[in-house]
Design a protein around this motif. Sequence first.
Motif, PDB file in Angstrom:
ATOM      1  N   VAL A 180       0.852  -1.185   0.000  1.00  0.00           N
ATOM      2  CA  VAL A 180       0.000   0.000   0.000  1.00  0.00           C
ATOM      3  C   VAL A 180       0.889   1.237   0.000  1.00  0.00           C
ATOM      4  O   VAL A 180       1.820   1.345   0.796  1.00  0.00           O
ATOM      5  N   GLN A 181       0.588   2.163  -0.900  1.00  0.00           N
ATOM      6  CA  GLN A 181       1.382   3.392  -0.990  1.00  0.00           C
ATOM      7  C   GLN A 181       0.815   4.511  -0.123  1.00  0.00           C
ATOM      8  O   GLN A 181       1.564   5.260   0.500  1.00  0.00           O
ATOM      9  N   ALA A 182      -0.513   4.616  -0.092  1.00  0.00           N
ATOM     10  CA  ALA A 182      -1.134   5.757   0.593  1.00  0.00           C
ATOM     11  C   ALA A 182      -0.905   5.676   2.098  1.00  0.00           C
ATOM     12  O   ALA A 182      -1.328   4.712   2.751  1.00  0.00           O
ATOM     13  N   ALA A 183      -0.261   6.689   2.654  1.00  0.00           N
ATOM     14  CA  ALA A 183       0.058   6.683   4.081  1.00  0.00           C
ATOM     15  C   ALA A 183      -1.182   6.589   4.982  1.00  0.00           C
ATOM     16  O   ALA A 183      -1.147   5.876   5.994  1.00  0.00           O
ATOM     17  N   ASP A 265      -6.016   2.232  -3.439  1.00  0.00           N
ATOM     18  CA  ASP A 265      -4.748   2.871  -3.099  1.00  0.00           C
ATOM     19  C   ASP A 265      -4.479   4.084  -4.007  1.00  0.00           C
ATOM     20  O   ASP A 265      -5.218   4.336  -4.965  1.00  0.00           O
ATOM     21  N   ALA A 266      -3.417   4.790  -3.705  1.00  0.00           N
ATOM     22  CA  ALA A 266      -3.053   5.983  -4.480  1.00  0.00           C
ATOM     23  C   ALA A 266      -2.838   5.663  -5.963  1.00  0.00           C
ATOM     24  O   ALA A 266      -3.052   6.517  -6.819  1.00  0.00           O
ATOM     25  N   ASP A 267      -2.447   4.418  -6.273  1.00  0.00           N
ATOM     26  CA  ASP A 267      -2.231   4.037  -7.673  1.00  0.00           C
ATOM     27  C   ASP A 267      -3.520   3.580  -8.363  1.00  0.00           C
ATOM     28  O   ASP A 267      -3.497   3.096  -9.497  1.00  0.00           O
ATOM     29  N   GLY A 268      -4.651   3.698  -7.654  1.00  0.00           N
ATOM     30  CA  GLY A 268      -5.931   3.340  -8.247  1.00  0.00           C
ATOM     31  C   GLY A 268      -6.316   1.878  -8.083  1.00  0.00           C
ATOM     32  O   GLY A 268      -7.424   1.475  -8.444  1.00  0.00           O
ATOM     33  N   VAL A 269      -5.420   1.071  -7.504  1.00  0.00           N
ATOM     34  CA  VAL A 269      -5.667  -0.369  -7.368  1.00  0.00           C
ATOM     35  C   VAL A 269      -6.306  -0.676  -6.007  1.00  0.00           C
ATOM     36  O   VAL A 269      -5.864  -0.159  -4.985  1.00  0.00           O
TER      37      VAL A 269
END
Length: 339
Positions: A180-183, A265-269
Amino acid sequence: VSGALSMGSGCPVGYMNDTPALLRAKFAEALQRVRFVSSLDDDVLIDRAEAKRLLRCDDATIADLVAQGLRIDQRTEAFSYCDIMNVGLYSGTARSVPELAERFITRFSAEPPLTWTQRRRWRLAVEGRCTRAGGCAGGQWALAATPAQAYRRDPSDIGSRVDTFRTTFEAETSGYQMEVQAAPIRRLHSECLERFRSGAWQYQYLPLGLRDDPVAADRLGVMNCFSVAGWLSERLRMLGIETRVRHGLLLAFMGMEHAWVDARDADGVFKPLDPVIAVLAARSAVPASSFASFTCGSRFNRVLASRANTGQIVTHACDGRKQTVTLLVYARPADRRSG
Ligand SMILES: [Zn+2]
């Protein structure tokens, strides 16, 4: 795979020599630890024989527990299913059904991480039991939500008893590893782990009403996978993050219904968040060090997602109304001999 559980080799050695007195002391201690939060009327009631089967204890132990405050319905001499499961879960006897179930569903976390995502084939049975007080009146059974990857259902296996629905599947599962990218999503996953660690939340079996009311469960400090999925979903939505609460089955020799949440997530996934399985693994297995972070974004191959994401997987009506069904799940790998 059978309704009558064969414990044989599944029992951990070392606890089997507990004396009856020691076992009673352990159950009495568990009684102090469990948070009794909802009314008996909100839960499925079970009889003494079923309580003894779930705790794998004798009549003297049950009598002892009642004397020390275990709730009992005075009119029917019945117990709350969740009370019994929770007392077993926190008994430390290492032999009650809820303890064994937790051990079976988490032990893969101790295996090498590469095995968590491999494609696997399963043979599984799902058994639903009618919980109508006074016995099942006979009626319709339905599999409300066929697991998405299940196939080759064997219709000849359905309906061996009037109060029981039983069906078998073969299924294929696989997993993937993602981060997961979004903090904010990572922070909420960590916050769940921390709430369990601090004792703000205690993992417990919850009656259906409480299981589906994360606000109430959070306030009472008792959470399970369903309420955590609901709580996470609500908190993520407040941050503007899209979520999908998912239901399904956790596959193990003694599996169970399971819920988690997918977050965009931030990447849309969409990526799965499943902190509860990390909490259970940490206390019932010796998980690989990467397991807790794996449950933030990755999917493991022990879960069978359901197509429908509401209500119970097996539904039943008798006596003119919808009844609560208790579900048993048994799964064995179809691709190798053990695991
Ligand atoms: Zn019924």
